[in-house]
Design an enzyme around this catalytic site. Sequence first.
Site, PDB file in Angstrom:
ATOM      1  N   ALA A  18      35.698  37.974  56.498  1.00 33.90           N
ATOM      2  CA  ALA A  18      35.949  38.400  55.119  1.00 33.90           C
ATOM      3  C   ALA A  18      35.462  39.820  54.838  1.00 33.90           C
ATOM      4  O   ALA A  18      35.272  40.185  53.676  1.00 33.90           O
ATOM      5  CB  ALA A  18      35.290  37.428  54.144  1.00 33.90           C
ATOM      6  N   ALA A  19      35.309  40.614  55.879  1.00 32.67           N
ATOM      7  CA  ALA A  19      34.772  41.967  55.683  1.00 32.67           C
ATOM      8  C   ALA A  19      35.666  42.800  54.775  1.00 32.67           C
ATOM      9  O   ALA A  19      35.186  43.496  53.871  1.00 32.67           O
ATOM     10  CB  ALA A  19      34.594  42.658  57.026  1.00 32.67           C
ATOM     11  N   GLY A  20      36.985  42.737  55.010  1.00 36.73           N
ATOM     12  CA  GLY A  20      37.910  43.504  54.178  1.00 36.73           C
ATOM     13  C   GLY A  20      37.900  43.052  52.733  1.00 36.73           C
ATOM     14  O   GLY A  20      37.902  43.876  51.805  1.00 36.73           O
ATOM     15  N   ASP A  21      37.864  41.751  52.513  1.00 32.71           N
ATOM     16  CA  ASP A  21      37.827  41.224  51.152  1.00 32.71           C
ATOM     17  C   ASP A  21      36.520  41.601  50.455  1.00 32.71           C
ATOM     18  O   ASP A  21      36.512  41.920  49.261  1.00 32.71           O
ATOM     19  CB  ASP A  21      37.970  39.695  51.164  1.00 32.71           C
ATOM     20  CG  ASP A  21      39.350  39.254  51.608  1.00 32.71           C
ATOM     21  OD1 ASP A  21      40.304  40.023  51.397  1.00 32.71           O
ATOM     22  OD2 ASP A  21      39.470  38.144  52.158  1.00 32.71           O
TER      23      ASP A  21
END
Length: 307
Positions: free
Chosen positions: A249-252
């Site tokens: 979930a790094a991008g989110d």
Amino acid sequence: MKKMLVVGSINMDIVNKVEKHPLPGETVAGSGVSYIPGGKGANQAVAAAKAGGAVTMIGAVGSDVFAKELKESLKKYGVNTDYVITKNISSGLAFITLDSQGENTIILSGGANTELTKEDLAPYLNRLENYESLLLQNELHTNTNEWLIKEAEKRGVSIFWNPAPAYKVPKELLAKIDTLIVNETETEIITGLRIQDKETAEKAAKLLIEDGVRNVLITLGTNGSYFYGTNGETVYTDAYHVDAIDTTAAGDTFIGAYAQATMMNMSAKEALQFASAAAAISVTRFGAQQSSPTKEEIEAFLIKEKK
């Protein structure tokens, strides 16, 4: 406090841990399965709320065993779920394979997310004006998303859009977006220009600005991020280097934290540093929503990095 509305997907992530991802036709042994609340919309809503935001989520869950946990996870992290509706179908599911290097592959089954319609959202239109910003992704039906963008623009709501999964967006729709947030792959699909470095990122950003987008933010993974504003402001931010264990979930996390940072009136440079720190912290933790850091954790990380 300024308020943010997130309309998007709510999924249960079914995560399989493996030593390495299988090749086509190959079977590999897993080392454990976890069920973790996720979905781009829900993840970004949680990231923004934990970063200090007043966030409301509109989305859909199914009439299955996952629905209660999905809503309770949002509530636990401070997201208002009063407008999350239930569909007579399965909840959205994401089948994630996570290798020993923290890299993942994902198969998405939209479920209730794909059943969220304009008719479902219409009763909430008069409430749009209560929010300073609207944050969207692309895990809802395209027609639903595009209709909502047009309605939000009519009401003067600032629109953050992360068009993932990406498609060739009509120019008339791009002209309604205040901040477009895209990675290299999404940028190439929308603009036709392959992103190879900062120079090509700048060229792509200029093309999007010419199409009417007010601000463009291109995320470049471990190479940082690039911001280009209508006023000609450009900001390149390096990524913080940490030992990653899960990039799910790094991008989110980055997007939710960035949107919230702008709501706190940070400059583009400050907001990018804030979001980059949030993403860096998240990849050192397992899971999606649970990995997003709090505002206090982000601020402490930034202080430590400056020393």
